[in-house]
Design a protein around this motif. Sequence first.
Motif, PDB file in Angstrom:
ATOM      1  N   ASP A 133       0.840  -1.209   0.000  1.00  0.00           N
ATOM      2  CA  ASP A 133       0.000   0.000   0.000  1.00  0.00           C
ATOM      3  C   ASP A 133       0.874   1.258   0.000  1.00  0.00           C
ATOM      4  OD1 ASP A 133      -2.276  -1.445  -0.075  1.00  0.00           O
ATOM      5  OD2 ASP A 133      -2.728  -1.299   2.070  1.00  0.00           O
ATOM      6  N   TYR A 134       1.933   1.223   0.796  1.00  0.00           N
ATOM      7  CA  TYR A 134       2.843   2.370   0.866  1.00  0.00           C
ATOM      8  C   TYR A 134       3.480   2.611  -0.513  1.00  0.00           C
ATOM      9  CZ  TYR A 134       7.087   4.999   1.997  1.00  0.00           C
ATOM     10  OH  TYR A 134       8.108   5.928   2.017  1.00  0.00           O
ATOM     11  N   LEU A 135       3.945   1.534  -1.142  1.00  0.00           N
ATOM     12  CA  LEU A 135       4.605   1.677  -2.447  1.00  0.00           C
ATOM     13  C   LEU A 135       3.621   2.181  -3.505  1.00  0.00           C
ATOM     14  CD1 LEU A 135       6.822  -1.555  -2.432  1.00  0.00           C
ATOM     15  CD2 LEU A 135       7.630   0.818  -2.287  1.00  0.00           C
ATOM     16  N   LYS A 136       2.376   1.717  -3.412  1.00  0.00           N
ATOM     17  CA  LYS A 136       1.355   2.183  -4.368  1.00  0.00           C
ATOM     18  C   LYS A 136       1.154   3.689  -4.213  1.00  0.00           C
ATOM     19  CE  LYS A 136      -1.334  -1.979  -5.248  1.00  0.00           C
ATOM     20  NZ  LYS A 136      -2.373  -2.828  -4.671  1.00  0.00           N
ATOM     21  N   ASP A 137       1.115   4.132  -2.961  1.00  0.00           N
ATOM     22  CA  ASP A 137       0.942   5.569  -2.688  1.00  0.00           C
ATOM     23  C   ASP A 137       2.077   6.394  -3.277  1.00  0.00           C
ATOM     24  OD1 ASP A 137      -1.396   5.400  -1.407  1.00  0.00           O
ATOM     25  OD2 ASP A 137      -0.599   5.644   0.631  1.00  0.00           O
ATOM     26  N   LYS A 138       3.254   5.788  -3.363  1.00  0.00           N
ATOM     27  CA  LYS A 138       4.430   6.513  -3.880  1.00  0.00           C
ATOM     28  C   LYS A 138       4.398   6.606  -5.395  1.00  0.00           C
ATOM     29  CE  LYS A 138       6.351   7.572  -0.197  1.00  0.00           C
ATOM     30  NZ  LYS A 138       6.534   8.960   0.146  1.00  0.00           N
ATOM     31  N   ASN A 139       3.432   5.869  -5.988  1.00  0.00           N
ATOM     32  CA  ASN A 139       3.265   5.958  -7.443  1.00  0.00           C
ATOM     33  C   ASN A 139       4.482   5.556  -8.258  1.00  0.00           C
ATOM     34  OD1 ASN A 139       1.002   6.365  -8.832  1.00  0.00           O
ATOM     35  ND2 ASN A 139       0.812   8.516  -8.173  1.00  0.00           N
ATOM     36  N   ILE A 140       5.242   4.609  -7.774  1.00  0.00           N
ATOM     37  CA  ILE A 140       6.400   4.166  -8.561  1.00  0.00           C
ATOM     38  C   ILE A 140       5.907   3.186  -9.619  1.00  0.00           C
ATOM     39  CG2 ILE A 140       8.242   4.491  -6.848  1.00  0.00           C
ATOM     40  CD1 ILE A 140       7.886   1.466  -6.170  1.00  0.00           C
ATOM     41  N   ASN A 141       6.729   2.977 -10.617  1.00  0.00           N
ATOM     42  CA  ASN A 141       6.403   2.016 -11.662  1.00  0.00           C
ATOM     43  C   ASN A 141       6.786   0.628 -11.136  1.00  0.00           C
ATOM     44  OD1 ASN A 141       6.017   0.690 -14.028  1.00  0.00           O
ATOM     45  ND2 ASN A 141       7.770   1.601 -15.103  1.00  0.00           N
ATOM     46  N   MET A 142       5.794  -0.176 -10.808  1.00  0.00           N
ATOM     47  CA  MET A 142       6.144  -1.482 -10.204  1.00  0.00           C
ATOM     48  C   MET A 142       5.164  -2.589 -10.579  1.00  0.00           C
ATOM     49  SD  MET A 142       4.977  -1.326  -6.225  1.00  0.00           S
ATOM     50  CE  MET A 142       3.305  -0.906  -5.764  1.00  0.00           C
ATOM     51  N   VAL A 143       5.707  -3.820 -10.553  1.00  0.00           N
ATOM     52  CA  VAL A 143       4.877  -5.011 -10.729  1.00  0.00           C
ATOM     53  C   VAL A 143       4.991  -5.782  -9.416  1.00  0.00           C
ATOM     54  CG1 VAL A 143       4.599  -7.173 -11.994  1.00  0.00           C
ATOM     55  CG2 VAL A 143       5.331  -5.107 -13.200  1.00  0.00           C
ATOM     56  N   VAL A 144       3.843  -6.075  -8.820  1.00  0.00           N
ATOM     57  CA  VAL A 144       3.868  -6.752  -7.516  1.00  0.00           C
ATOM     58  C   VAL A 144       3.604  -8.244  -7.690  1.00  0.00           C
ATOM     59  CG1 VAL A 144       2.770  -6.898  -5.239  1.00  0.00           C
ATOM     60  CG2 VAL A 144       3.045  -4.675  -6.356  1.00  0.00           C
ATOM     61  N   ASN A 145       4.481  -9.045  -7.117  1.00  0.00           N
ATOM     62  CA  ASN A 145       4.278 -10.500  -7.107  1.00  0.00           C
ATOM     63  C   ASN A 145       4.164 -10.931  -5.654  1.00  0.00           C
ATOM     64  OD1 ASN A 145       5.081 -11.270 -10.058  1.00  0.00           O
ATOM     65  ND2 ASN A 145       6.629  -9.827  -9.339  1.00  0.00           N
ATOM     66  N   ASN A 146       2.963 -11.319  -5.269  1.00  0.00           N
ATOM     67  CA  ASN A 146       2.816 -11.826  -3.903  1.00  0.00           C
ATOM     68  C   ASN A 146       3.297 -13.274  -3.915  1.00  0.00           C
ATOM     69  OD1 ASN A 146       2.016 -13.012  -1.545  1.00  0.00           O
ATOM     70  ND2 ASN A 146       0.098 -11.861  -1.391  1.00  0.00           N
ATOM     71  N   THR A 147       4.548 -13.479  -3.506  1.00  0.00           N
ATOM     72  CA  THR A 147       5.133 -14.823  -3.576  1.00  0.00           C
ATOM     73  C   THR A 147       5.127 -15.521  -2.207  1.00  0.00           C
ATOM     74  OG1 THR A 147       7.313 -13.774  -3.433  1.00  0.00           O
ATOM     75  CG2 THR A 147       6.550 -14.415  -5.627  1.00  0.00           C
ATOM     76  N   ILE A 148       4.265 -15.039  -1.321  1.00  0.00           N
ATOM     77  CA  ILE A 148       4.068 -15.782  -0.057  1.00  0.00           C
ATOM     78  C   ILE A 148       3.417 -17.103  -0.475  1.00  0.00           C
ATOM     79  CG2 ILE A 148       2.869 -15.804   2.172  1.00  0.00           C
ATOM     80  CD1 ILE A 148       2.804 -12.723   2.009  1.00  0.00           C
ATOM     81  N   CYS A 149       3.945 -18.222  -0.008  1.00  0.00           N
ATOM     82  CA  CYS A 149       3.457 -19.491  -0.548  1.00  0.00           C
ATOM     83  C   CYS A 149       2.110 -19.871   0.074  1.00  0.00           C
ATOM     84  CB  CYS A 149       4.486 -20.596  -0.373  1.00  0.00           C
ATOM     85  SG  CYS A 149       4.437 -21.355   1.225  1.00  0.00           S
TER      86      CYS A 149
END
Length: 287
Positions: free
Chosen positions: A182-198
């Motif tokens: 959520d914090y990173l989304k707020d920062k508006n960076i260009n990102m791809v999120v992979n939730n790799t918690i198994c």
Amino acid sequence: MKKIFLADHAGYCFGVKRAMKLAWDELENRENKNIFALGPLIHNKQAVEKYEEKGLITINDIEDIDSKNVNPKEVIIRSHGVAKEVYDQANEKKLEIVDTTCPFVKKIHELAKESYEKGKKIILIGDKNHPEVIGINGWCDNKAIIVKELKELFDIELDYSVEYVVVSQTTMNEREFDVIIDYLKDKNINMVVNNTICSATKVRQQSAREISNKVDLMIVIGGKHSSNTQKLVSICKESVDTIAIETKADLIDFDLGKYDTIGVTAGASTPDWIIEETIEYIENGVI
Ligand code: F3S
């Protein structure tokens, strides 16, 4: 009579079961081979001891294997996985490799490697001292930005000219992961999120949360160095008194008498027999 609730998902996960079987099969057929495990096979002292009795030699660094010795040698890579560099070292030493890296972890290695090679920056959510995280970082030239908690991100200057790829240690607490995203989304960076918690971690955390809401005490069984066990402990502590133990022996000095309902869960590297013995002790008080 005490009521005991065992979490629906507790104990050995798929990746640990697979690694333990692969390693055991090697030991059964070892003949004159020396078989080394790079770090304790799993974060459970009692289970590792059984393997060592069968001939497994635990080492902490691949350099500890003397390549001059004439015996055939084999090295077991445990389910946490290792950096690419370790495979290179094993090959240089002409060691046979038995790779028990969990397929979920392997997938993160591939993601980190491919993304890094395409010029992307990796953000790795996890504990920088954990072997799994050290291993993942080794697939992107040790260049990942590693954060375990949100506050660690506050000092990091984000780069708006690059694409970030976010991955996670497989055993992260999902809520903490979401807070960071959520914090990173707020920062508006260009990102791809992979939730790799198994998935094994997710269901274990979910069942721990469920039963900790309906008991007076939670007992979490697992190795002191087991990351996923520590996460279960903190999840249970959010709702109820919680104690962490490695075996039933750790309960001897603990007064269970004042609790009517007790929940039990266990980390992904806790063998069934340790869970069963603990429940028996809670029920009958006999060591
Ligand atoms: Fe694999 Fe998840 Fe277990 S990554 S080793 S299945 S905790």
